[in-house]
Motif scaffolding. Structure first.
Motif, short mmCIF file in Angstrom:
data_model
loop_
_atom_site.label_atom_id
_atom_site.label_comp_id
_atom_site.label_asym_id
_atom_site.label_seq_id
_atom_site.Cartn_x
_atom_site.Cartn_y
_atom_site.Cartn_z
N THR A 86 30.47 59.24 0.39
CA THR A 86 30.86 58.40 1.53
C THR A 86 32.31 58.64 1.95
OG1 THR A 86 31.53 56.57 0.07
CG2 THR A 86 29.24 56.59 0.84
N VAL A 87 33.07 59.41 1.16
CA VAL A 87 34.47 59.70 1.49
C VAL A 87 34.52 60.69 2.65
CG1 VAL A 87 36.64 60.69 0.65
CG2 VAL A 87 35.23 59.29 -0.88
N VAL A 88 35.33 60.37 3.66
CA VAL A 88 35.51 61.28 4.80
C VAL A 88 36.55 62.33 4.41
CG1 VAL A 88 36.19 61.48 7.21
CG2 VAL A 88 34.94 59.45 6.43
N VAL A 89 36.14 63.60 4.43
CA VAL A 89 37.02 64.69 3.98
C VAL A 89 37.42 65.56 5.17
CG1 VAL A 89 37.19 66.69 2.45
CG2 VAL A 89 35.87 64.69 1.73
N ASP A 90 38.71 65.84 5.30
CA ASP A 90 39.20 66.71 6.37
C ASP A 90 38.74 68.15 6.14
OD1 ASP A 90 40.51 64.59 7.56
OD2 ASP A 90 42.40 64.97 6.50
N VAL A 91 38.67 68.91 7.22
CA VAL A 91 38.20 70.30 7.15
C VAL A 91 39.02 71.12 6.14
CG1 VAL A 91 37.88 72.45 8.46
CG2 VAL A 91 37.34 70.25 9.52
N GLU A 92 40.36 70.94 6.17
CA GLU A 92 41.22 71.73 5.27
C GLU A 92 41.05 71.35 3.80
OE1 GLU A 92 43.94 68.57 7.24
OE2 GLU A 92 42.29 69.89 7.80
N ASP A 93 40.39 70.21 3.54
CA ASP A 93 40.18 69.76 2.16
C ASP A 93 38.78 70.09 1.64
OD1 ASP A 93 42.73 68.66 1.82
OD2 ASP A 93 42.12 66.72 2.67
N GLU A 94 37.91 70.58 2.50
CA GLU A 94 36.50 70.74 2.13
C GLU A 94 36.29 71.65 0.93
OE1 GLU A 94 34.23 71.88 5.54
OE2 GLU A 94 34.22 69.86 6.39
N LYS A 95 37.00 72.78 0.91
CA LYS A 95 36.82 73.73 -0.19
C LYS A 95 37.20 73.10 -1.53
CE LYS A 95 37.96 78.44 -1.65
NZ LYS A 95 38.76 79.67 -1.35
N GLN A 96 38.37 72.46 -1.57
CA GLN A 96 38.83 71.82 -2.81
C GLN A 96 37.91 70.67 -3.20
OE1 GLN A 96 40.39 71.71 -5.91
NE2 GLN A 96 42.30 72.33 -4.88
N TRP A 97 37.40 69.95 -2.21
CA TRP A 97 36.50 68.82 -2.45
C TRP A 97 35.22 69.29 -3.15
CZ3 TRP A 97 36.52 63.72 -2.67
CH2 TRP A 97 35.33 63.00 -2.51
N LYS A 98 34.66 70.40 -2.66
CA LYS A 98 33.44 70.93 -3.27
C LYS A 98 33.70 71.39 -4.70
CE LYS A 98 31.29 72.44 1.06
NZ LYS A 98 30.96 73.60 1.91
N MET A 99 34.91 71.88 -4.94
CA MET A 99 35.25 72.38 -6.28
C MET A 99 35.37 71.26 -7.32
SD MET A 99 37.96 75.39 -5.24
CE MET A 99 38.48 75.73 -6.93
N LEU A 100 35.43 70.01 -6.85
CA LEU A 100 35.48 68.88 -7.78
C LEU A 100 34.14 68.68 -8.50
CD1 LEU A 100 37.47 66.24 -5.67
CD2 LEU A 100 38.37 67.82 -7.40
N HIS A 101 33.05 69.12 -7.85
CA HIS A 101 31.70 69.04 -8.44
C HIS A 101 31.36 67.62 -8.92
CE1 HIS A 101 30.97 73.30 -8.17
NE2 HIS A 101 32.08 73.57 -8.83
N LEU A 102 31.68 66.64 -8.09
CA LEU A 102 31.33 65.27 -8.45
C LEU A 102 29.84 65.04 -8.23
CD1 LEU A 102 34.39 63.45 -6.84
CD2 LEU A 102 34.03 63.95 -9.26
#
Length: 365
Positions: A181-197
């Motif tokens: 449900t967290v809104v993630v900015d485009v520049e953060d998407e790669k790092q967000w996916k790498m969190l593997h939550l």
């Protein structure tokens, strides 16, 4: 490239029965006993697509190779799994490797099949697993935050970005919301996916109903549908009993059986279609004398990226993609008639592949 879907559920909801039916294997012991699925059973199934058969016939292809989808039957979960109860730690490790979660919830009444909580309540079942996944994410985030303290203090950019995203996820989880449900900015998407939550993974609720409810569902499945809509997830109604019976039949017999039950297609087809929609996937084709083949890609994939699904060299040395829309290929009767009619296009690196495109890639070696 297909995609990997983890099948989860509380003990005795019909999860392993469904897995057996979908993969036509009896390797998962669908016994009426919690934890009977200890190691994840992995099964690959063909993605049914009538378009592939038509293309193969027109191109006189010697072989027809469908796209593949991987199902992972993951051990039954219980309350406290995030703390290692039951087979919790194993469950959590296995589920991290999947693209999406197919959460089987019990929507059938059967006195002979016990429920771990002695009641049929699919919403409560869903909440149990959601809670365990959220608790596991919170524990994971706490550990990661501790591990990057020094790097953050030292001004490391990646660590600072990671800390910001981890805290955003934690804030959502503490409010009782999954990380997706967290809104993630485009520049953060790669790092967000790498969190593997775990709670960032999309969920497909699989409502396991009795045979008589397979066509239209029941009150239980209606409640699940309402819940899924509110969450922005998907649901599909399946009778594991029917799927198990179908898996033992020849194709013609299976069609007759489905027709008698008032069903247009097997549950597997509906499950894959729902999974494709949930993960924003689509299919492109290659077709020639040797083989006709279906390839799975994400929506928005460029021509070079699509070529890379076949082989990395195709993407690196990409020149152009000779492209024909599926409808044109079928209507006009193949590659040469499409060329003559001006329906074959030469697409470059910026072209976004469309579902059903029939493609031939030119590349430098």
């Amino acid at each position: 490239m297909g995609f990997k879907m983890g099948i989860v559920g509380l003990p005795n909801v019909g999860k392993s029965t469904l897995f057996n039916a979908l993969t036509k294997t009896a390797s998962a012991q669908a016994a009426n006993f919690p934890f009977c699925t200890i190691d994840p059973n992995i099964g690959e199934v063909n993605v049914p697509d009538l378009r592939l058969d038509k293309l193969a016939a027109i191109a006189n292809s010697a072989n027809s190779i469908p796209a593949r989808m991987t199902f992972v039957d993951i051990a039954g979960l219980v309350k406290g799994a995030s703390q290692g109860e039951g087979l919790g730690n194993q469950f959590l490790a296995n589920i991290r490797e999947t693209d999406a979660i197919a959460h089987v919830v019990r929507c059938f009444e059967d006195k002979d099949v016990v429920h771990v909580d002695d009641r049929v309540d699919p919403i409560a079942d869903a909440e149990t697993i959601d809670t365990e996944l959220m608790l596991a994410d919170m524990e994971s985030i706490e550990k990661r935050l501790q591990n990057i303290v020094r790097k953050v203090r030292g001004g490391d950019k990646d660590s600072i970005q990671q800390e910001r995203l981890l805290r955003a996820a934690m804030a959502a989880l503490e409010e009782g919301r999954p990380a997706r449900t967290v809104v993630v900015d485009v520049e953060d998407e790669k790092q967000w996916k790498m969190l593997h939550l775990l709670t960032t993974k999309p969920i497909l609720y699989v409502c396991n109903v009795n045979e008589e409810d397979a066509a239209s569902g029941n009150l239980h499945s209606s409640r699940v549908a309402e819940m899924a809509t509110k969450q922005g997830n998907s649901h599909v109604i399946i009778s594991a009993q029917i799927e198990e019976e179908i898996s033992q039949l020849e194709d013609e017999e299976a069609e007759m059986f489905l027709s008698e039950m008032g069903l247009k297609e097997a549950g597997l087809d509906r499950l894959i279609r729902a999974g494709y929609t949930l993960l924003a996937l689509e299919t492109y084709f290659t077709a020639g004398p040797k083989e006709a083949r279906a390839w799975t890609i994400k929506n928005g994939t460029t021509a070079p990226q699509a070529a890379g699904v076949i082989h990395g060299d195709f993407e690196r040395g990409f020149i152009r993609a000779e492209t024909i829309a599926y409808e044109d290929f079928v209507t006009l009767g193949g590659e040469n008639p499409c060329k003559e009619a001006g329906k074959m296009r030469a697409e470059g690196k910026s072209y976004i592949v469309q579902d059903g495109d029939v493609m031939h890639f030119l590349f430098n070696t």
